[in-house]
Motif scaffolding. Structure first.
Motif, PDB file in Angstrom:
ATOM      1  N   ALA A   4     -21.207  -5.079   1.270  1.00 29.81           N
ATOM      2  CA  ALA A   4     -19.677  -4.696   1.194  1.00 29.81           C
ATOM      3  C   ALA A   4     -19.553  -3.659   2.234  1.00 29.81           C
ATOM      4  N   ARG A   5     -18.250  -4.112   2.786  1.00 32.06           N
ATOM      5  CA  ARG A   5     -18.134  -3.072   3.761  1.00 32.06           C
ATOM      6  C   ARG A   5     -16.733  -2.130   3.506  1.00 32.06           C
ATOM      7  N   LEU A   6     -16.899  -1.182   3.734  1.00 26.50           N
ATOM      8  CA  LEU A   6     -15.666  -0.129   3.679  1.00 26.50           C
ATOM      9  C   LEU A   6     -15.216   0.581   4.553  1.00 26.50           C
ATOM     10  N   ARG A   7     -14.118   0.381   4.928  1.00 23.51           N
ATOM     11  CA  ARG A   7     -13.311   1.466   5.987  1.00 23.51           C
ATOM     12  C   ARG A   7     -12.570   2.389   5.545  1.00 23.51           C
ATOM     13  N   TRP A   8     -12.908   3.576   5.825  1.00 23.61           N
ATOM     14  CA  TRP A   8     -12.065   4.714   5.100  1.00 23.61           C
ATOM     15  C   TRP A   8     -11.092   5.154   6.393  1.00 23.61           C
ATOM     16  N   ASN A   9      -9.804   5.173   5.894  1.00 27.20           N
ATOM     17  CA  ASN A   9      -8.896   5.820   6.571  1.00 27.20           C
ATOM     18  C   ASN A   9      -8.068   6.869   6.212  1.00 27.20           C
ATOM     19  N   GLY A  10      -8.888   7.991   6.082  1.00 32.32           N
ATOM     20  CA  GLY A  10      -8.522   9.240   5.633  1.00 32.32           C
ATOM     21  C   GLY A  10      -7.595   9.796   6.396  1.00 32.32           C
ATOM     22  N   ASP A  11      -7.692   9.715   7.709  1.00 32.86           N
ATOM     23  CA  ASP A  11      -6.649  10.646   8.411  1.00 32.86           C
ATOM     24  C   ASP A  11      -5.455   9.948   8.146  1.00 32.86           C
ATOM     25  N   ASP A  12      -5.202   8.289   8.116  1.00 30.85           N
ATOM     26  CA  ASP A  12      -3.813   7.779   8.087  1.00 30.85           C
ATOM     27  C   ASP A  12      -3.298   7.939   6.578  1.00 30.85           C
ATOM     28  N   ALA A  13      -4.385   7.932   5.446  1.00 32.09           N
ATOM     29  CA  ALA A  13      -3.869   8.318   4.210  1.00 32.09           C
ATOM     30  C   ALA A  13      -3.046   9.620   4.206  1.00 32.09           C
ATOM     31  N   THR A  14      -3.926  10.672   4.793  1.00 29.98           N
ATOM     32  CA  THR A  14      -3.130  12.163   4.713  1.00 29.98           C
ATOM     33  C   THR A  14      -1.923  12.203   5.483  1.00 29.98           C
ATOM     34  N   ALA A  15      -1.740  11.466   6.553  1.00 29.78           N
ATOM     35  CA  ALA A  15      -0.638  11.501   7.228  1.00 29.78           C
ATOM     36  C   ALA A  15       0.612  10.847   6.427  1.00 29.78           C
ATOM     37  N   ALA A  16       0.399   9.575   5.882  1.00 27.95           N
ATOM     38  CA  ALA A  16       1.277   9.148   5.075  1.00 27.95           C
ATOM     39  C   ALA A  16       1.583   9.753   3.774  1.00 27.95           C
ATOM     40  N   ILE A  17       0.633  10.239   3.188  1.00 27.51           N
ATOM     41  CA  ILE A  17       0.993  11.174   2.070  1.00 27.51           C
ATOM     42  C   ILE A  17       1.827  12.279   2.472  1.00 27.51           C
ATOM     43  N   ARG A  18       1.403  13.133   3.473  1.00 29.54           N
ATOM     44  CA  ARG A  18       2.303  14.195   4.223  1.00 29.54           C
ATOM     45  C   ARG A  18       3.869  13.699   4.334  1.00 29.54           C
ATOM     46  N   SER A  19       3.811  12.665   5.025  1.00 23.19           N
ATOM     47  CA  SER A  19       5.205  12.097   5.277  1.00 23.19           C
ATOM     48  C   SER A  19       5.948  11.662   4.190  1.00 23.19           C
ATOM     49  N   GLY A  20       5.372  11.353   3.261  1.00 26.10           N
ATOM     50  CA  GLY A  20       6.178  10.821   1.900  1.00 26.10           C
ATOM     51  C   GLY A  20       6.490  11.940   1.251  1.00 26.10           C
ATOM     52  N   LEU A  21       5.701  13.217   1.279  1.00 27.99           N
ATOM     53  CA  LEU A  21       5.964  14.513   0.555  1.00 27.99           C
ATOM     54  C   LEU A  21       7.115  15.112   1.318  1.00 27.99           C
ATOM     55  N   LEU A  22       6.960  14.950   2.404  1.00 28.01           N
ATOM     56  CA  LEU A  22       8.284  15.644   3.482  1.00 28.01           C
ATOM     57  C   LEU A  22       9.445  15.043   3.054  1.00 28.01           C
ATOM     58  N   ARG A  23       9.623  13.541   2.934  1.00 25.84           N
ATOM     59  CA  ARG A  23      10.708  12.761   2.659  1.00 25.84           C
ATOM     60  C   ARG A  23      11.220  13.277   1.030  1.00 25.84           C
ATOM     61  N   GLY A  24      10.187  13.120   0.190  1.00 31.56           N
ATOM     62  CA  GLY A  24      10.423  13.540  -1.304  1.00 31.56           C
ATOM     63  C   GLY A  24      10.922  14.734  -1.352  1.00 31.56           C
ATOM     64  N   LEU A  25      10.346  15.787  -0.801  1.00 33.44           N
ATOM     65  CA  LEU A  25      11.057  17.224  -0.587  1.00 33.44           C
ATOM     66  C   LEU A  25      12.468  17.278  -0.204  1.00 33.44           C
ATOM     67  N   SER A  26      12.770  16.668   0.701  1.00 33.88           N
ATOM     68  CA  SER A  26      14.215  16.582   1.186  1.00 33.88           C
ATOM     69  C   SER A  26      15.005  15.883   0.166  1.00 33.88           C
ATOM     70  N   LEU A  27      14.735  14.572  -0.267  1.00 35.15           N
ATOM     71  CA  LEU A  27      15.520  14.220  -1.263  1.00 35.15           C
ATOM     72  C   LEU A  27      15.645  14.954  -2.558  1.00 35.15           C
ATOM     73  N   ALA A  28      14.414  15.583  -2.916  1.00 33.61           N
ATOM     74  CA  ALA A  28      14.464  16.331  -4.203  1.00 33.61           C
ATOM     75  C   ALA A  28      15.440  17.623  -4.286  1.00 33.61           C
ATOM     76  N   GLY A  29      15.336  18.362  -2.779  1.00 34.51           N
ATOM     77  CA  GLY A  29      16.172  19.439  -2.468  1.00 34.51           C
ATOM     78  C   GLY A  29      17.711  18.836  -2.823  1.00 34.51           C
ATOM     79  N   GLU A  30      17.904  17.830  -1.950  1.00 36.73           N
ATOM     80  CA  GLU A  30      19.408  17.265  -1.949  1.00 36.73           C
ATOM     81  C   GLU A  30      19.786  16.907  -3.661  1.00 36.73           C
ATOM     82  N   LEU A  31      18.922  16.624  -4.426  1.00 30.74           N
ATOM     83  CA  LEU A  31      19.333  16.163  -5.994  1.00 30.74           C
ATOM     84  C   LEU A  31      19.618  17.686  -6.589  1.00 30.74           C
ATOM     85  N   THR A  32      18.748  18.430  -6.217  1.00 27.47           N
ATOM     86  CA  THR A  32      18.794  19.905  -6.635  1.00 27.47           C
ATOM     87  C   THR A  32      20.246  20.532  -6.263  1.00 27.47           C
ATOM     88  N   LEU A  33      20.438  20.360  -4.943  1.00 22.45           N
ATOM     89  CA  LEU A  33      21.763  20.868  -4.385  1.00 22.45           C
ATOM     90  C   LEU A  33      22.858  20.336  -5.027  1.00 22.45           C
TER      91      LEU A  33
END
Length: 115
Positions: A4-33
């Motif tokens: 089996a071959r496993l390719r770990w894209n940890g940097d890509d996953a971390t960047a995607a999580i950060r991007s989603g988190l920033l968008r989520g924070l912005s949307l959650a802030g708007e919901l709170t506002l």
């Protein structure tokens, strides 16, 4: 023996999580506002219109703020009379009410970013 071959894209996953988190924070802030705007005392509407959301990308935090000189005084003065449904502590009182929705919005954006 099978291989089996496993390719770990940890940097890509971390960047995607950060991007989603920033968008989520912005949307959650708007919901709170929006929720706080339902409670903010209104005389002329200036205080309500001054509300804003900011996201700090370094600390991964979001903030809801009102930017008029008297915002803190109105927020903290528990003795002031306000129209029905409007009250002091218009930010603080709303936070526990929207907490579950805020968490759901952020989680949804992180999941979406990882697709």
């Amino acid at each position: 023996m099978s291989r089996a071959r496993l390719r770990w894209n940890g940097d890509d996953a971390t960047a995607a999580i950060r991007s989603g988190l920033l968008r989520g924070l912005s949307l959650a802030g708007e919901l709170t506002l929006q929720a706080t705007r339902q409670r903010v005392p209104i005389a002329e509407g200036t205080l309500e219109r001054s509300g804003a959301v900011s996201v700090d990308e370094q600390t991964l935090t979001a903030a809801v703020s009102y930017d008029v000189p008297y915002a803190v005084r109105v927020h903290e003065d528990m003795t002031a009379r306000h129209s029905p449904g409007r009250s002091a502590k218009y930010v603080e009182a709303v936070l526990p009410e929207v907490a579950v929705d805020v968490q759901a919005v952020i989680a949804a954006q992180v999941r979406r970013a990882l697709r």
